[in-house]
Design a protein around this motif. Structure first.
Motif, PDB file in Angstrom:
ATOM      1  N   SER A  33     -25.030 116.107  82.935  1.00  0.00           N
ATOM      2  CA  SER A  33     -26.011 115.135  82.428  1.00  0.00           C
ATOM      3  C   SER A  33     -26.194 115.216  80.917  1.00  0.00           C
ATOM      4  CB  SER A  33     -27.363 115.335  83.128  1.00  0.00           C
ATOM      5  OG  SER A  33     -27.943 116.571  82.747  1.00  0.00           O
ATOM      6  N   TYR A  34     -25.803 116.362  80.303  1.00  0.00           N
ATOM      7  CA  TYR A  34     -25.916 116.492  78.846  1.00  0.00           C
ATOM      8  C   TYR A  34     -24.726 115.862  78.119  1.00  0.00           C
ATOM      9  CZ  TYR A  34     -30.095 119.370  78.863  1.00  0.00           C
ATOM     10  OH  TYR A  34     -31.388 119.804  79.004  1.00  0.00           O
ATOM     11  N   PHE A  35     -23.697 115.496  78.887  1.00  0.00           N
ATOM     12  CA  PHE A  35     -22.502 114.910  78.270  1.00  0.00           C
ATOM     13  C   PHE A  35     -22.373 113.413  78.511  1.00  0.00           C
ATOM     14  CE2 PHE A  35     -21.569 119.360  78.193  1.00  0.00           C
ATOM     15  CZ  PHE A  35     -20.737 119.549  77.099  1.00  0.00           C
ATOM     16  N   GLY A  36     -23.084 112.914  79.513  1.00  0.00           N
ATOM     17  CA  GLY A  36     -23.007 111.476  79.791  1.00  0.00           C
ATOM     18  C   GLY A  36     -23.864 111.086  80.971  1.00  0.00           C
ATOM     19  N   GLU A  37     -24.010 109.794  81.183  1.00  0.00           N
ATOM     20  CA  GLU A  37     -24.771 109.270  82.316  1.00  0.00           C
ATOM     21  C   GLU A  37     -24.111 109.684  83.628  1.00  0.00           C
ATOM     22  OE1 GLU A  37     -27.674 107.465  82.386  1.00  0.00           O
ATOM     23  OE2 GLU A  37     -27.789 107.872  80.233  1.00  0.00           O
ATOM     24  N   GLN A  38     -24.954 109.902  84.655  1.00  0.00           N
ATOM     25  CA  GLN A  38     -24.426 110.276  85.961  1.00  0.00           C
ATOM     26  C   GLN A  38     -23.418 109.228  86.444  1.00  0.00           C
ATOM     27  OE1 GLN A  38     -27.338 111.629  88.734  1.00  0.00           O
ATOM     28  NE2 GLN A  38     -25.969 111.574  90.486  1.00  0.00           N
ATOM     29  N   GLY A  39     -22.234 109.716  86.798  1.00  0.00           N
ATOM     30  CA  GLY A  39     -21.188 108.812  87.271  1.00  0.00           C
ATOM     31  C   GLY A  39     -20.219 108.379  86.187  1.00  0.00           C
ATOM     32  N   SER A  40     -20.508 108.718  84.926  1.00  0.00           N
ATOM     33  CA  SER A  40     -19.622 108.320  83.827  1.00  0.00           C
ATOM     34  C   SER A  40     -18.456 109.308  83.691  1.00  0.00           C
ATOM     35  CB  SER A  40     -20.396 108.264  82.508  1.00  0.00           C
ATOM     36  OG  SER A  40     -20.838 109.572  82.136  1.00  0.00           O
ATOM     37  N   LYS A  41     -17.430 108.922  82.966  1.00  0.00           N
ATOM     38  CA  LYS A  41     -16.260 109.775  82.783  1.00  0.00           C
ATOM     39  C   LYS A  41     -16.604 111.077  82.045  1.00  0.00           C
ATOM     40  CE  LYS A  41     -11.485 109.778  81.133  1.00  0.00           C
ATOM     41  NZ  LYS A  41     -10.409 109.024  80.420  1.00  0.00           N
ATOM     42  N   PRO A  42     -17.387 111.031  80.930  1.00  0.00           N
ATOM     43  CA  PRO A  42     -17.754 112.280  80.247  1.00  0.00           C
ATOM     44  C   PRO A  42     -18.544 113.226  81.163  1.00  0.00           C
ATOM     45  CG  PRO A  42     -18.234 110.390  78.855  1.00  0.00           C
ATOM     46  CD  PRO A  42     -17.880 109.846  80.190  1.00  0.00           C
ATOM     47  N   PRO A 101     -19.319 117.367  96.161  1.00  0.00           N
ATOM     48  CA  PRO A 101     -20.520 116.523  96.305  1.00  0.00           C
ATOM     49  C   PRO A 101     -20.951 115.815  95.029  1.00  0.00           C
ATOM     50  CG  PRO A 101     -20.857 118.634  97.363  1.00  0.00           C
ATOM     51  CD  PRO A 101     -19.592 118.750  96.584  1.00  0.00           C
ATOM     52  N   VAL A 102     -20.501 116.319  93.877  1.00  0.00           N
ATOM     53  CA  VAL A 102     -20.830 115.686  92.595  1.00  0.00           C
ATOM     54  C   VAL A 102     -20.361 114.229  92.584  1.00  0.00           C
ATOM     55  CG1 VAL A 102     -20.207 115.682  90.142  1.00  0.00           C
ATOM     56  CG2 VAL A 102     -20.869 117.818  91.252  1.00  0.00           C
ATOM     57  N   PHE A 103     -19.288 113.953  93.325  1.00  0.00           N
ATOM     58  CA  PHE A 103     -18.707 112.613  93.340  1.00  0.00           C
ATOM     59  C   PHE A 103     -19.339 111.720  94.411  1.00  0.00           C
ATOM     60  CE2 PHE A 103     -15.614 115.560  91.612  1.00  0.00           C
ATOM     61  CZ  PHE A 103     -15.203 114.905  90.454  1.00  0.00           C
ATOM     62  N   LEU A 104     -20.353 112.265  95.111  1.00  0.00           N
ATOM     63  CA  LEU A 104     -21.070 111.494  96.128  1.00  0.00           C
ATOM     64  C   LEU A 104     -22.407 111.026  95.570  1.00  0.00           C
ATOM     65  CD1 LEU A 104     -20.409 113.916  99.123  1.00  0.00           C
ATOM     66  CD2 LEU A 104     -19.049 111.932  98.458  1.00  0.00           C
ATOM     67  N   ASP A 105     -23.119 110.169  96.304  1.00  0.00           N
ATOM     68  CA  ASP A 105     -24.391 109.664  95.777  1.00  0.00           C
ATOM     69  C   ASP A 105     -25.538 110.634  96.077  1.00  0.00           C
ATOM     70  OD1 ASP A 105     -25.719 108.979  98.329  1.00  0.00           O
ATOM     71  OD2 ASP A 105     -24.115 107.487  98.485  1.00  0.00           O
ATOM     72  N   ALA A 106     -26.665 110.417  95.418  1.00  0.00           N
ATOM     73  CA  ALA A 106     -27.802 111.333  95.456  1.00  0.00           C
ATOM     74  C   ALA A 106     -28.382 111.514  96.863  1.00  0.00           C
ATOM     75  CB  ALA A 106     -28.891 110.849  94.499  1.00  0.00           C
ATOM     76  N   GLU A 107     -28.375 110.452  97.656  1.00  0.00           N
ATOM     77  CA  GLU A 107     -28.944 110.547  99.005  1.00  0.00           C
ATOM     78  C   GLU A 107     -28.154 111.505  99.881  1.00  0.00           C
ATOM     79  OE1 GLU A 107     -29.524 106.779 100.871  1.00  0.00           O
ATOM     80  OE2 GLU A 107     -30.751 105.995  99.230  1.00  0.00           O
ATOM     81  N   ILE A 108     -26.842 111.482  99.732  1.00  0.00           N
ATOM     82  CA  ILE A 108     -25.999 112.402 100.491  1.00  0.00           C
ATOM     83  C   ILE A 108     -26.261 113.841 100.037  1.00  0.00           C
ATOM     84  CG2 ILE A 108     -23.605 113.106 100.951  1.00  0.00           C
ATOM     85  CD1 ILE A 108     -22.843 110.137 100.736  1.00  0.00           C
TER      86      ILE A 108
END
Length: 445
Positions: free
Chosen positions: A141-150, A351-358
């Motif tokens: 989260s310090y490098f980019g928005e959640q779900g972004s490439k950074p 799980p980082v690549f899954l959505d928050a609800e999961i």
């Protein structure tokens, strides 16, 4: 250089330095038990390791945000969880000296049997699995928005770099780097607090008078944290693994000091949130304060997050490796131990690549493990094996009642945020204790 480049310098630079400095484990004792040159960690080393391995990125983010929401009460409430060290320290000291046990798993096997150990191990594997993604997501989260490439790039690189030095030395590496990370954390925290208190209108009195000492504004969480401290530490092998590597007396002293100093660190970090509250900031307290003070302080806050996340991550890898190789007696072998680290790193990152609800659905909350309370609190009371299952399952039931928000409102006697959390834990702990002793009472009759 831009702030993004500086952040990469901190992540890559600190990880490479820790990799170069970390000891290379050549024996099972060194890799799994941090027994280096036949010496175990002393009070100072073990205390520092305990504190920094528990002050993870997510916890200091929470501390700052609670300071923003509730003032000093929020920081003290969250620090209540650090009673866990004192509880675990005293009870494990008794398990070792009076019971003669060398691990949590040995105690559970001898008293409740292998099926109980299997259930317990599932709980702590899920806990370790959660530790990986919950800490690396904070770094991302310090490098980019959640779900972004950074965001994804930072998570993957940070995990690989931390895994590298963890694989090199196992628990020896983890504890060695913990000492360095604890020193860094202390210096960086002092820098941040000095900057905040340099502001003319922000004083110690403002910190003390911030917040209201009421159930509605923080005390619900405080008492819930105190209650959970009698079960929470025992499902965290990052903490309990460190309770069996030094002598009982050294361990007890270290755990008691860690309880006081760890709680103090959390309260001090919550001051960042208290400052944010006085300035009317919204959102993530640590990030907003960092931005307000400029690039240097923002980088210092980022570095604290990196340091704390790395210390928890390498400890998680070490604990998972020891759990499989030593506690569950799979293969006591360095190659297997290192392979286990790689496995949890990959599985914990997915799980980082899954959505928050999961993600929230995979979390074992502190409430779900309150069934461990009577199991360890009354460790020397003779009860049937059924008691273990009744208590643990009862705790899981109350945890799910909280997660799915179906706990009866008529049983909640305070108001405000965390009121339901508190009363689910009160009724849950009482129910777990009652069910724990029920088979014993029935057998007497």
């Amino acid at each position: 250089m831009s702030i993004e480049i500086w952040q990469w310098v901190l992540v890559v630079g600190s990880s490479l330095i820790l990799f170069l400095l970390s000891p290379f484990a050549k024996t099972s004792d060194s890799f799994f038990k941090a027994n280096h040159n036949k010496k175990s960690p002393n009070v100072l080393v073990l205390t520092g390791s305990l504190i920094i391995s528990w002050i993870f990125a997510k916890s200091i983010t929470n501390a700052a945000n609670l300071g923003l929401d509730f003032g000093l009460v929020g920081g003290v409430a969250y620090a209540g969880y650090y009673l866990s060290f004192a509880v675990a320290g005293v009870l494990i000291y008794k398990l070792r000296t009076k019971g003669g046990f060398n691990s949590i798993h040995q105690f559970l096997t001898s008293k409740y049997g292998r099926p109980a150990v299997a259930l317990f191990s599932i709980l702590i594997i899920i806990r370790l699995f959660n530790e990986v993604w919950s800490n690396t997501m904070v770094i991302g989260s310090y490098f980019g928005e959640q779900g972004s490439k950074p965001y994804f790039t930072a998570i993957i690189i940070f995990t690989i770099l931390t895994l590298a030095y963890a694989i090199k030395g196992g628990l020896s590496s983890s504890i060695f780097t913990d000492v360095i990370q604890m020193v860094l954390f202390s210096i960086l925290l002092i820098v941040i607090l000095y900057s905040i208190f340099s502001i003319d209108d922000f004083t110690v009195n403002k910190v003390i008078s911030s917040g209201t000492w009421s159930f509605e504004l923080g005390l619900n969480l405080f008492f819930a944290a105190i209650l959970q401290s009698f079960s929470y530490p025992f499902h965290d092998p990052v903490l309990t693994d460190r309770a069996f590597i030094s002598t009982p007396k050294v361990t007890l002293k270290s755990f008691l000091w860690a309880s006081v100093l760890g709680g103090l660190c959390i309260v001090l970090f919550s001051i960042i949130g208290i400052y944010a509250q006085t300035q009317g900031f919204k959102g993530q307290a640590a990030v907003e304060v960092g931005k307000a003070f400029g690039v240097v302080i923002l980088l210092v806050i980022n570095f604290i997050m990196i340091t704390s996340a790395a210390s928890t991550l390498d400890s998680t890898f070490s604990s998972f490796s020891k759990l499989l190789a030593i506690d569950l007696k799979m293969i006591d072998d360095l190659t297997f131990g290192r392979a286990a680290m790689l496995a949890i790193a990959i599985l914990g990152t997915l799980p980082v690549f899954l959505d928050a609800e999961i993600l929230s659905a995979t979390t074992i909350s502190g409430t779900m493990v309150i069934g461990l309370t009577p199991i360890f609190l009354f460790w020397n009371v003779d009860v049937p094996r059924l008691s273990f299952y009744l208590s643990v399952v009862c705790g899981l039931v109350f945890g799910f009642l909280l997660v799915f928000n179906v706990f009866p409102e008529t049983l909640v006697f305070t108001t405000g945020k965390y009121a339901q959390l508190l009363w689910v834990n009160i009724w849950g702990v009482l129910s777990c204790i009652a069910l724990y002793f029920l088979p014993k009472a029935l057998l007497k009759n």
